[in-house]
Structure formats: structure tokens, C-alpha cells
Design a protein around this motif. Structure first.
Motif, short mmCIF file in Angstrom:
data_model
loop_
_atom_site.label_atom_id
_atom_site.label_comp_id
_atom_site.label_asym_id
_atom_site.label_seq_id
_atom_site.Cartn_x
_atom_site.Cartn_y
_atom_site.Cartn_z
N PRO B 444 -19.13 20.78 23.64
CA PRO B 444 -17.76 20.85 23.16
C PRO B 444 -17.71 20.88 21.64
N LEU B 445 -16.65 21.45 21.08
CA LEU B 445 -16.51 21.53 19.62
C LEU B 445 -16.21 20.17 19.02
N TRP B 446 -15.49 19.36 19.77
CA TRP B 446 -15.20 18.01 19.28
C TRP B 446 -15.93 17.02 20.15
N LEU B 447 -16.67 16.12 19.52
CA LEU B 447 -17.26 15.02 20.25
C LEU B 447 -16.42 13.79 19.92
N LEU B 448 -15.95 13.12 20.94
CA LEU B 448 -15.11 11.94 20.69
C LEU B 448 -16.00 10.82 20.13
N GLU B 449 -15.44 10.09 19.18
CA GLU B 449 -16.23 9.02 18.59
C GLU B 449 -16.47 7.90 19.61
N HIS B 450 -15.42 7.61 20.38
CA HIS B 450 -15.57 6.63 21.46
C HIS B 450 -15.12 7.30 22.75
N SER B 451 -15.90 7.07 23.80
CA SER B 451 -15.54 7.74 25.05
C SER B 451 -14.26 7.14 25.61
N LEU B 452 -13.55 7.95 26.40
CA LEU B 452 -12.24 7.54 26.95
C LEU B 452 -12.34 7.45 28.46
N PRO B 453 -11.48 6.62 29.06
CA PRO B 453 -11.45 6.63 30.51
C PRO B 453 -10.97 7.97 31.03
N CYS B 454 -11.43 8.33 32.19
CA CYS B 454 -11.17 9.67 32.71
C CYS B 454 -9.81 9.72 33.40
N PRO B 455 -8.96 10.71 33.04
CA PRO B 455 -7.69 10.84 33.75
C PRO B 455 -7.92 11.42 35.14
N PRO B 456 -6.96 11.26 36.04
CA PRO B 456 -7.14 11.83 37.38
C PRO B 456 -6.90 13.33 37.38
N SER B 457 -7.16 13.94 38.48
CA SER B 457 -6.89 15.36 38.77
C SER B 457 -7.49 16.30 37.72
N LEU B 458 -8.79 16.24 37.56
CA LEU B 458 -9.50 17.20 36.72
C LEU B 458 -10.17 18.22 37.63
N ARG B 459 -10.24 19.43 37.15
CA ARG B 459 -10.87 20.49 37.92
C ARG B 459 -12.23 20.79 37.28
N ARG B 460 -13.27 20.78 38.07
CA ARG B 460 -14.59 20.98 37.50
C ARG B 460 -14.78 22.45 37.10
N VAL B 461 -15.31 22.70 35.93
CA VAL B 461 -15.57 24.06 35.45
C VAL B 461 -17.06 24.32 35.38
N HIS B 462 -17.81 23.35 34.99
CA HIS B 462 -19.24 23.54 34.77
C HIS B 462 -19.95 22.21 34.98
N GLY B 463 -21.13 22.26 35.52
CA GLY B 463 -21.91 21.03 35.64
C GLY B 463 -22.38 20.83 37.06
N PRO B 464 -23.13 19.81 37.32
CA PRO B 464 -23.56 18.82 36.34
C PRO B 464 -24.77 19.28 35.52
N GLU B 465 -24.89 18.71 34.33
CA GLU B 465 -26.09 18.90 33.51
C GLU B 465 -26.66 17.51 33.31
N ARG B 466 -27.85 17.31 33.85
CA ARG B 466 -28.40 15.95 33.79
C ARG B 466 -29.19 15.75 32.50
N ILE B 467 -28.89 14.64 31.83
CA ILE B 467 -29.64 14.28 30.63
C ILE B 467 -30.22 12.89 30.88
N GLU B 468 -31.52 12.85 30.91
CA GLU B 468 -32.18 11.59 31.24
C GLU B 468 -33.33 11.46 30.25
N THR B 469 -33.11 10.68 29.22
CA THR B 469 -34.12 10.63 28.15
C THR B 469 -33.91 9.38 27.32
N GLY B 470 -34.80 9.22 26.39
CA GLY B 470 -34.62 8.13 25.42
C GLY B 470 -35.06 6.78 25.91
#
Lengths: 221, 510
Positions: B444-470
Motif C-alpha cells: 500500500p502507498l500509506w502504511l499506518l503508523e499504528h494498526s487499526l481494528p478491522c471493520p466488518p464487511s470487507l471484500r477480499r481483493v488479493h491475498g493471502p501473502e504469508r510473511i514469516e520471518t525475523g
């Protein structure tokens, strides 16, 4: 439509009017003027609707109430081309911090990106004026908050001086007010992508609507 | 006359024959100069230095005097033009002066500051010649003989120096002569005509009173008692008699004045930093009022830097208050520079966001580390050069007003965790390394500084992309990232912690 009718009248009717209309210094609104210093938008339909692309050295208002409908993604082809050409681009008072990987994916050269954060609207306008007038930035994107006509006029002059294009993200209710910006676009989400209604443009009439297909982070989807 | 001069030249100093010049006519030529040919000294005498310690007002200056205590009495040391108009002269007791002019402003003389100012001016003078000497009595000596060609001749050089001094609000009387003492004598006596050889010098100073030599009062009194009133008369006296009566230094002084004896002057060594204080004529809390005095200080700094071929990258400005600690303002530049107009613009921007709690009585400008001015080739691509200049000056202006951290650049970091995949950089630092964008999923062009709770009724466009590292550095992350669109058409970037149901928004596709 009106323009077409005019032409038909002219060709079928008075010859002197025909001669008059063929003069190079007479321009009729229906036909966009060729030439002009335009920066390709990266979207063919939008290029056509704007008469070649984003004009250089002017203010462009992008009116939207939503963040996240692709309002900055729309400019990514321009930003990439600008940094490639060696110009800097500035983000003035962005709502969030621009995410470097997304810019890099779009082909923007990160060394030429400046992010300027400000405390209040007055600082934002000042910083934008500096960025536009400096001659160092080719494009400046700004989220100015409140800005009166006088401030916009100053920005317009700075953009002319620095030959930079300033994109102002403003609320849609500003569409009702006059603005010295050369191009004004009303952005709204559409199923297929971003719906762009042209309210005002250079060398032509507004009113047309263009839909730019949505891309997700450089990957068409 | 000629034979005499020749005798004088061929004889050894100290083995002079008995007084041979007893009855020499008045137009005796002075002994020939033995100075290095081409040597020419420009003396700058600053008669109003005490007044120039105080910044000038732009319009309608108030009458001002600088006074000092002499034997327990407050006497006027220097009076401004306005004060002199009311009849106040140097030496007038302060009480009388206040009686003559009611709105008189009084400042105490600060000899240490005058001394410092003269030394700054000496460093400033190094832009015209490499040999500057600081003299007693507010005089600077510049050896300009070797600079004439560079600056297009004596007249031009003198005009230029005086014009440059004018921009610093300093007024100087000049004297040009083949010897340092001669130049000084001409400057202090207000004789502007140049003496490019000894004969001209002799003709110019012949009629001057003996007081002009600034000798001790007792010596001057004795000469007057002997009936010697002018320098011409002094010259006609036998030298050994003078030496016997008044000391051997006297004929030696005259020989140095005329260039018969060498008169080396120590070269002024400029200090490695710049520090200068300027008092304001009136206290002010208006930043705009600081512009003119600040401009004067910066021009002085620019001259000093030009003299040394250096530039500065940071400035310290102290706003002095009465009875309060000074306000400290620091200013950094993107690249070393010394253009006084650019520096002034930056300082004014920086001051505009400085709130002043108390009235400012004076300014102090310090520049510590001098850096070599970045080398400039004649550009092959002038546009590129101009672009780089424009960028530097834009950065400087933005940072001066908004603060250093308000302007930054972006860079990629070699990490898959979204929050660590980027970094802020210093745009003034051109050495930032860039890495190629890795080929990961949509970002995304904007990365939120702090993550937000997820609102309901979202439609998936892409994913999942798994990131497992660190897992190795304690910041381990096991998340599935999705792109989703809400009912307004806004696209979000969100993640689900592996093994939980907690979904949070972390970015917006702007």
C-alpha cells in the motif's frame, strides 16, 4: 455536440466565417489545442481528456473525501517518470507516511523523494510554495487542509516560477467554490477503478468523465 | 639636493657623517625608499568604531553617545551625527550632554568589543590581501601592492573596500603610501591622496603638525619648544642632534616613515572561528527588527570566510537579553556555504518560528567549524548543477523553518517485515544506499503508523501473502497479509496473526 453543429454551419454557410474560423489564432472550445507543455499521465484515456496530460507549472486540484480509493496511485506513473528524469518529488503534509516499497514497486526513484511534515495549515502552504517555487521539484503533492483563494493564487504563481506541477488533495465540497487551480478533478471510487470527473481543464471544457482502471501496488488486478 | 641623497644612500646606517643637512632648503627630498619595489600599504582608520559597535537604525536615528569614565568623570567619547547636531562633542561631560539633548541615548564604551571588532575586520580584510596588520588606535594596515592587478588597480580596490565596508556599516578613512607608517599618517590625518613614492609622501606630509605623528605628549611639547611645528621643519633638523636630545628612536622612526629603514609588520593570523557581537540601538521583541543587524553580521562572516576560502555548515546565533540568559538559535545547512543573502533568508525563517520571551538587546553570531567550500568545476551540464543547488537551498529553507526532522527522504531496507522494509533518510546525505525493490506482493502507498481494528464487511481483493520471518532478532512475525476493499471503495491492507482470528488494518492503498 455544439461544436459539431457550428462546424457544419460554417462549412455550409458564410465563406468569410469559414476563413475566419481557419485562422490559427482563433480557438474554439470544442477542439483541444495541440501542443502545450504536458506531462503524460500514464493513462491514455486521461491524457486525451486533459488534452495531452498533466499541464506543467500549474496547480491541479484532486477533490475527494476518501483516502484509499487510488487517488495517489493515479499519479504513480507521473512520479516515476519525474524521478527518472532527475526531478525531485515532494509529499507535503501527507495523511500518512508514504510507504517506500510501494513507491519503489511503481518505479519511483526513492533518492528523489522528499517527505515534508508540518504542524499546521500555514506551514503546509508555505512548504508547498517553497517546494513548487524552488525549481528542484517537478511535482509536489500536498494535503493542504484549509486554503483560501489568495493562498492558492500564491501557489499557482510559485508553480509557474518553478515550472512544477502541484497536486492539491482537497475535500469534495470545495468543488462548489471557485479556485485558481488550472485543472480540477473530482475523484470517486468506481467498480472498475477510479472515476474521474473533469471539472476544469486547460484548453478545453470540463464535464467529461474518465474511469482509470484500478491497479494494486503495481500489479494489475 | 641630489648629492646629499646619494651620500645618504651609500653610507652605512649608524656611520653617518656629521650633520650635513643643516641648511637644507624646504623642498629637500626624503631619502630614497629601500622598501621592496611594488609594496604599497593601505591604512584603514576607523574613527567612529565606538559608535559602530551599535547597530544602525534604518530611519531617523536617535542621537546617541558612547561615554567612558575618565578620572572618575563620565565623558562623551563619541557622538552620533544627531548628537553632534545638538552641540555635543567628544569630551563633553555626560551631564552637560544630557542637558543639551533630552532624548539622548547613552551607551558605555566597550573597549574589548572594539578590539574584537577590529580583529574581525582584519580577518575580513584578508579577502583583499594576504598581509594584514592590526595597529593601535583603530587602524588596520593592508599590504595591497600585490593585489592591485587582481582588483583592477588602486582606485578600484580602494573604492571596493570602502563600498564593502559601507555594507558592514563601518566608515573608514584611508591612507595609501609606500610605507606602513606613511599610510597610517595619511589615514589618521585625513589625506586621501595616494603616495605611491617617497617624494609624493614628503610633499603630502610636509605641512602636517608634529602632533600628527602620535608621539608621546612630552616629546611633542619639546619639539614645539624647539620651534619645530611641522614635519617639514622636523626633517630639516640634524639627525644626530635629534637622536641626542630625544632618543635614537626618533630618527629611526623617521627613516621607517620614509622607507629608508625596513618596517616589517607582523601578519595577522585569523582565528579559526568567527564570533561577533552587535548591540541593537533599541530593545526589540520583533524578529523583523533583527534583520538589518543580522545582515551586517552575516556579511562580515561572509567576508571573513572569503578571506580564508572557507565556508560554514552551521551557525550559532544568540539573542542577548537584559538580565536573562541568551536565547540560543542553531542553524544547519545542507551543504557548506557562505552566501550572506541565503544565510540571512535561512536565519529569518528560523527566527520566525522562535518565540521571543524577552526583548532582545543584542545579537551574537558564532560560527565554529570552518569547512572548505565545496569544489565547483565549470559545469558540463549546467542544468544538473542548478538543480542540485536548488535542492540544497530548498532543503535549507524547509529545515530552517520546520525543523530538521520535518524533512526526510525514503529508502528501502532489506527486510520482509513491512514495518522494517523502509527507513527514513537524511536527504542532505547523498550517500544513502539504494537497493533494488524486492519482488513481493502488492504494497500500500500509506502504511499506518499504528494498526487499526478491522471493520466488518470487507471484500477480499488479493491475498493471502504469508510473511514469516525475523525469529532470530526477537521481532518475529508470522502473519498473512490481505488486500481488501470496503463498501466505500477504499482498499486496505490487513493482516491476520498466524493461528489467531485477530485481523488488523495496517495500510491503505492511496
Amino acid at each position: 455536440m455544439e461544436a459539431d453543429t457550428d462546424t457544419r454551419d460554417a462549412t455550409g454557410g458564410d465563406a468569410s466565417l469559414d476563413i475566419l474560423l481557419r485562422r490559427r489564432d482563433i480557438w474554439r472550445g470544442g477542439t483541444p489545442l495541440p501542443g502545450g507543455d504536458a506531462l503524460p499521465t500514464g493513462h491514455a484515456a486521461l491524457d486525451d481528456a486533459l488534452g495531452g496530460g498533466w499541464p506543467r507549472g500549474v496547480l491541479v486540484e484532486l477533490l475527494t473525501d476518501l483516502h484509499g480509493i487510488g487517488e495517489v496511485t493515479l499519479l504513480l506513473p507521473l512520479l516515476a517518470a519525474q524521478t527518472d528524469a532527475g526531478c525531485h518529488i515532494a509529499f507535503v503534509a501527507p495523511p500518512h507516511i508514504p510507504y517506500a516499497p510501494a513507491l519503489a514497486q511503481a518505479g519511483v526513484c526513492l533518492e528523489r523523494v522528499l517527505v515534508i511534515t508540518t504542524q499546521d495549515d500555514a506551514e503546509t502552504l508555505w512548504a508547498l510554495e517553497q517546494a513548487l517555487g524552488s525549481g528542484a521539484c517537478g511535482v509536489a503533492l500536498a494535503w493542504p487542509g484549509r486554503a483560501d483563494t489568495r493562498a492558492l493564487r500564491r501557489l499557482q504563481l510559485a508553480a509557474e516560477r518553478g515550472r512544477a506541477t502541484g497536486f492539491l488533495y482537497r475535500e469534495t465540497r470545495q468543488a462548489a467554490h471557485a479556485s485558481p487551480a488550472t485543472v480540477r478533478l473530482l475523484l470517486s471510487p468506481a467498480d472498475a477503478g477510479l472515476n474521474i470527473r473533469i471539472l476544469k481543464r486547460r484548453r478545453g471544457w470540463g464535464g467529461s468523465v474518465v474511469v482509470v482502471p484500478r491497479v494494486v501496488g503495481g500489479v494489475g488486478k | 639636493m641630489k648629492p646629499l641623497a646619494r651620500t645618504r644612500q651609500h653610507s652605512l646606517p649608524g656611520l653617518d657623517p656629521a650633520p650635513v643637512r643643516v641648511a637644507v632648503p624646504a623642498d629637500t627630498p626624503l631619502p630614497r625608499a629601500r622598501n621592496r619595489p611594488g609594496s604599497l600599504w593601505l591604512a584603514l582608520y576607523f574613527p567612529h568604531l565606538a559608535l559602530e559597535m551599535i547597530a544602525q537604525e534604518d530611519a531617523a536615528p536617535m542621537p546617541l553617545v558612547v561615554c567612558q569614565t575618565v578620572r572618575g568623570r563620565q565623558l562623551v567619547h563619541a557622538a552620533s551625527r544627531g548628537a553632534r547636531g545638538s552641540g555635543i562633542r567628544p569630551g563633553t561631560p555626560l551631564g552637560d550632554a544630557l542637558g543639551l539633548c533630552a532624548e539622548l541615548r547613552v551607551r558605555q564604551r566597550d573597549t574589548a568589543a572594539e578590539h574584537a571588532a577590529l580583529h574581525t575586520l582584519a580577518a575580513w580584510g584578508l579577502q583583499y590581501t594576504d598581509h594584514v596588520a592590526v595597529e593601535e588606535g583603530h587602524v588596520l594596515l593592508l599590504e595591497v601592492g600585490r593585489s592591485l592587478r587582481l582588483f583592477g588597480g588602486m582606485k578600484r580596490l580602494r573604492r571596493r573596500i570602502l563600498a564593502d565596508l559601507e555594507t558592514l556599516d563601518h566608515h573608514a578613512r584611508t591612507g595609501l603610501a609606500v610605507t606602513p607608517l606613511g599610510a597610517r599618517l595619511l589615514a589618521r590625518s585625513g589625506i586621501a591622496e595616494p603616495a605611491r613614492d617617497t617624494d609624493t609622501l614628503a610633499a603630502l606630509i610636509r605641512e602636517l603638525p608634529v602632533e600628527a605623528l602620535e608621539w608621546p605628549e612630552a616629546v611633542v611639547q619639546r619639539l614645539r619648544g624647539m620651534g619645530v611645528n611641522t614635519l617639514g621643519a622636523l626633517w630639516r633638523l640634524p639627525r644626530d642632534g635629534l637622536a641626542r636630545r630625544l632618543g635614537a628612536w626618533l630618527p629611526a622612526y623617521l627613516d621607517r616613515l620614509t622607507g629608508y629603514l625596513p618596517d616589517p609588520r607582523p601578519r595577522f593570523e585569523p582565528p579559526p572561528s568567527f564570533e561577533r557581537r552587535l548591540w541593537l540601538p533599541v530593545e526589540t521583541h520583533d524578529q523583523a527588527m533583527l534583520r538589518t543587524p543580522l545582515q551586517r553580521l552575516l556579511r562580515e562572516l561572509a567576508g571573513v570566510l572569503r578571506g580564508r576560502g572557507m565556508a560554514v555548515q552551521s551557525l550559532d546565533l544568540r539573542l542577548l537579553h537584559a538580565r536573562r540568559p541568551a536565547t540560543h538559535v542553531n542553524l544547519g545547512l545542507a551543504a557548506p556555504g557562505r552566501d550572506p543573502d541565503h544565510l540571512l533568508a535561512l536565519c529569518m525563517e528560523r527566527l520566525s518560528r522562535q518565540c521571543l520571551d524577552a526583548d532582545v538587546t543584542g545579537l551574537e553570531l558564532q560560527a565554529g567549524a570552518f569547512l572548505p567550500l565545496p569544489h565547483r568545476d565549470t559545469a558540463l551540464l549546467p542544468d544538473v548543477e542548478a538543480q542540485a543547488d536548488a535542492r540544497q537551498s530548498l532543503l535549507d529553507r524547509l529545515r530552517a523553518r520546520l525543523g530538521r526532522d520535518a524533512v526526510f527522504g525514503l529508502a528501502l531496507r532489506d527486510d520482509h517485515r513491512p514495518a522494517r522494509a523502509w527507513a527514513r533518510t537524511d536527504p542532505a546525505d547523498s550517500a544513502s544506499v539504494s537497493i533494488a525493490p524486492p519482488g513481493y506482493g502488492p504494497r500500500p502507498l500509506w502504511l499506518l503508523e499504528h494498526s487499526l481494528p478491522c471493520p466488518p464487511s470487507l471484500r477480499r481483493v488479493h491475498g493471502p501473502e504469508r510473511i514469516e520471518t525475523g525469529w532470530w532478532d526477537g521481532g518475529g512475525e508470522r502473519r498473512d497479509y490481505y488486500t481488501a476493499e470496503d463498501r466505500h471503495g477504499v482498499r486496505w491492507w490487513l493482516y491476520r496473526e498466524h493461528g489467531t482470528d485477530s485481523v488488523r488494518l495496517c495500510g491503505v492503498f492511496g
